[in-house]
Every structure is written in structure tokens, then in C-alpha cells.
Design a protein around this motif. Structure first.
Motif, mmCIF file in Angstrom:
data_model
loop_
_atom_site.group_PDB
_atom_site.id
_atom_site.type_symbol
_atom_site.label_atom_id
_atom_site.label_comp_id
_atom_site.label_asym_id
_atom_site.label_seq_id
_atom_site.Cartn_x
_atom_site.Cartn_y
_atom_site.Cartn_z
ATOM 1 N N ALA A 122 43.829 27.800 40.795
ATOM 2 C CA ALA A 122 42.534 28.340 41.718
ATOM 3 C C ALA A 122 42.554 29.788 41.678
ATOM 4 O O ALA A 122 43.724 30.455 42.099
ATOM 5 C CB ALA A 122 42.483 27.558 42.760
ATOM 6 N N VAL A 123 41.794 30.668 41.337
ATOM 7 C CA VAL A 123 41.709 31.874 41.393
ATOM 8 C C VAL A 123 40.629 32.473 42.387
ATOM 9 O O VAL A 123 39.281 32.315 42.112
ATOM 10 C CB VAL A 123 41.317 32.581 39.936
ATOM 11 C CG1 VAL A 123 41.550 34.198 40.022
ATOM 12 C CG2 VAL A 123 42.252 31.972 38.972
ATOM 13 N N GLY A 124 40.717 33.428 43.293
ATOM 14 C CA GLY A 124 39.986 34.026 44.107
ATOM 15 C C GLY A 124 39.437 35.115 43.542
ATOM 16 O O GLY A 124 40.252 36.028 43.078
ATOM 17 N N PRO A 157 41.906 42.238 46.105
ATOM 18 C CA PRO A 157 42.376 43.596 45.785
ATOM 19 C C PRO A 157 41.605 44.455 44.774
ATOM 20 O O PRO A 157 41.600 45.374 44.676
ATOM 21 C CB PRO A 157 43.891 43.475 45.632
ATOM 22 C CG PRO A 157 43.897 42.175 44.909
ATOM 23 C CD PRO A 157 42.850 41.379 45.461
ATOM 24 N N ASN A 158 40.804 43.586 43.951
ATOM 25 C CA ASN A 158 39.912 44.160 43.046
ATOM 26 C C ASN A 158 38.280 43.840 43.219
ATOM 27 O O ASN A 158 38.061 43.237 44.042
ATOM 28 C CB ASN A 158 40.426 43.363 41.592
ATOM 29 C CG ASN A 158 41.870 43.889 41.312
ATOM 30 O OD1 ASN A 158 42.165 44.939 41.209
ATOM 31 N ND2 ASN A 158 42.568 42.920 41.146
ATOM 32 N N PRO A 159 37.570 44.622 42.508
ATOM 33 C CA PRO A 159 36.264 44.342 42.744
ATOM 34 C C PRO A 159 35.699 42.878 42.581
ATOM 35 O O PRO A 159 36.407 42.062 41.698
ATOM 36 C CB PRO A 159 35.479 45.062 41.560
ATOM 37 C CG PRO A 159 36.397 45.998 40.984
ATOM 38 C CD PRO A 159 37.803 45.409 41.397
ATOM 39 N N SER A 160 34.797 42.346 43.623
ATOM 40 C CA SER A 160 34.600 41.115 43.237
ATOM 41 C C SER A 160 33.812 40.740 42.301
ATOM 42 O O SER A 160 33.091 41.435 41.704
ATOM 43 C CB SER A 160 33.635 40.690 44.769
ATOM 44 O OG SER A 160 34.443 40.488 45.844
ATOM 45 N N LEU A 161 34.026 39.429 41.646
ATOM 46 C CA LEU A 161 33.341 39.116 40.434
ATOM 47 C C LEU A 161 32.398 38.056 40.736
ATOM 48 O O LEU A 161 32.381 37.401 41.837
ATOM 49 C CB LEU A 161 34.313 38.607 39.200
ATOM 50 C CG LEU A 161 35.359 39.457 39.026
ATOM 51 C CD1 LEU A 161 36.336 38.852 38.296
ATOM 52 C CD2 LEU A 161 34.827 40.722 38.270
ATOM 53 N N LEU A 168 34.603 36.570 33.125
ATOM 54 C CA LEU A 168 33.840 37.162 34.040
ATOM 55 C C LEU A 168 34.137 38.630 34.220
ATOM 56 O O LEU A 168 32.814 39.407 34.773
ATOM 57 C CB LEU A 168 34.397 36.529 35.204
ATOM 58 C CG LEU A 168 34.176 35.064 35.280
ATOM 59 C CD1 LEU A 168 34.896 34.330 36.523
ATOM 60 C CD2 LEU A 168 32.771 34.545 35.136
ATOM 61 N N LYS A 169 35.093 39.221 34.013
ATOM 62 C CA LYS A 169 35.225 40.967 34.009
ATOM 63 C C LYS A 169 34.344 41.277 33.207
ATOM 64 O O LYS A 169 33.737 42.361 33.337
ATOM 65 C CB LYS A 169 36.700 41.344 33.872
ATOM 66 C CG LYS A 169 37.780 41.154 35.080
ATOM 67 C CD LYS A 169 38.929 41.262 34.644
ATOM 68 C CE LYS A 169 39.917 41.346 35.721
ATOM 69 N NZ LYS A 169 41.238 41.839 35.276
ATOM 70 N N VAL A 171 34.815 33.105 46.922
ATOM 71 C CA VAL A 171 34.223 32.669 45.607
ATOM 72 C C VAL A 171 35.660 32.396 44.981
ATOM 73 O O VAL A 171 36.496 33.327 44.982
ATOM 74 C CB VAL A 171 33.651 33.672 44.920
ATOM 75 C CG1 VAL A 171 33.166 33.528 43.751
ATOM 76 C CG2 VAL A 171 32.237 34.147 45.865
ATOM 77 N N ALA A 172 35.578 31.321 44.428
ATOM 78 C CA ALA A 172 36.724 30.862 43.437
ATOM 79 C C ALA A 172 36.420 29.868 42.362
ATOM 80 O O ALA A 172 35.327 29.307 42.273
ATOM 81 C CB ALA A 172 38.045 30.381 44.405
#
Length: 193
Positions: A149-151, A39-43, A189-190, A156-157
């Protein structure tokens, strides 16, 4: 039959465009075997692929009992680069961060669900899973170990694993520990630094 058609029309009428910034219902397959959309910008973690131990700061590591271990980089043969940290005291919690650059994001975990513990969650607004690799499958709570695990993109995760030991509180609630460190990695990462 007519009642069914009216219900279908009403449901479809509610499927209009989503206004940006408004919450939207996540639609998945009937068996829940697909991860939710990001739901947020890809990192990206590309700049850390050769230096995964830099994802956590010395201050963060010290706050969780890792004082002397600077991290041991490695490579998971199927998933990607990782870094492992061991706590100074045997009874404290050790951690690892795995950048799943060779994987397919959260998809394989959703498809197999072959975990002792499997729970959906979010970390910093991104879809995540808490799992462990213990048997039997379908346990109500994890003990000792939890993988978060975070997508962060379509395929990408990354994963943070916490390995707690008795009598440390992380042993009984390891997902709290892995979630906390996963949030730190996500924030790094953000920030893009």
C-alpha cells in the motif's frame, strides 16, 4: 528537576524550521499508529478511477508473465476500483491494483495493524506498507501473498497485491514483486499520463 528542564530546552531548541530539501525526522504518536507525512507532492489517480487496468502497460505485464490477460476491472465495495491480472502459467504470479478512493489512505492499516505481516517501507520516495492478511499476526516474513500500500496524498493510497505460487521465487518473496509493480503504478501517476 533542573537537569530535566535543561534537556527539554535543548530538545526544543533543535525543533526550529526545516530547510526545504533537507531530510527531516518523521515524528509519530507514541504507539506508531499514524502513517508518516507524504514527503513529496501529492498525486492523483482520478483519471484511472473508471479505467484502473490502464495503470500497467502491456510491456510491463508481459515482463512479469502476464501475456494474454488484459485485466479484469472490478470494484471493491469498501475501498474502490481495482483491476486483476492472472499470469498465463499457473506457477507464475498474479497481481491486482486497488485504488483506495473510498478509504482513508494508510491510516486504517496503521490503526488496526491486524495483519500477519506488517512492515513499513517506501516506494519511489512515498511512504508504503507491506502486509498480508494471513494469520497468525506478527509473522517475520510473508509467504505467497503481499500487499504493498502506497500513500500518495494525505488520505489517498493505492495497493498492489502479488499472489505467488510455488515454485516461482515470488512465492518466497512476494513483497519484492508487489513493490516492483507498485513502483510502476507510482511512476505512471507521477507522469500524469
Amino acid at each position: 528537576m533542573r537537569r530535566w528542564m535543561v534537556c527539554c530546552v535543548l530538545v526544543l531548541a533543535g525543533c526550529g524550521q526545516v530547510t526545504p530539501g533537507e531530510p527531516a525526522e518523521v515524528v509519530r504518536g507514541p504507539d506508531g499508529r499514524f502513517p508518516p507525512p507524504i514527503p513529496n507532492p501529492s498525486l492523483s489517480y482520478d483519471k484511472y478511477l473508471t479505467r484502473p487496468c490502464e495503470l500497467l502497460s502491456r510491456e510491463q505485464l508481459m515482463s512479469i508473465g502476464i501475456i494474454t490477460d488484459l485485466g479484469r476491472p472490478g470494484e471493491h465495495p469498501l475501498l474502490g476500483p481495482e483491476c486483476r491480472w492472472t499470469a498465463d502459467r499457473v506457477a507464475d504470479t498474479g497481481f491486482s491494483v486497488l485504488l483506495m478512493s473510498k478509504g482513508d489512505g494508510l491510516r486504517p492499516a496503521y490503526k488496526s495493524r491486524n495483519f500477519g505481516y506488517f512492515a513499513e517501507t517506501t516506494i519511489g520516495g512515498y511512504p508504503a506498507l507491506n502486509t498480508d492478511n494471513k494469520t497468525p499476526t506478527g509473522k517475520p516474513t510473508p509467504v505467497g501473498t503481499c500487499d504493498t500500500a502506497v500513500g500518495i496524498g494525505d488520505s489517498v493510497a493505492f495497493t498492489v497485491a502479488a499472489h505467488g505460487h510455488k515454485p516461482h521465487p515470488d512465492y518466497e518473496e512476494p513483497c519484492k514483486a508487489s513493490d516492483k509493480v507498485a513502483l510502476w503504478v507510482l511512476e505512471k501517476l507521477k507522469a500524469g499520463s
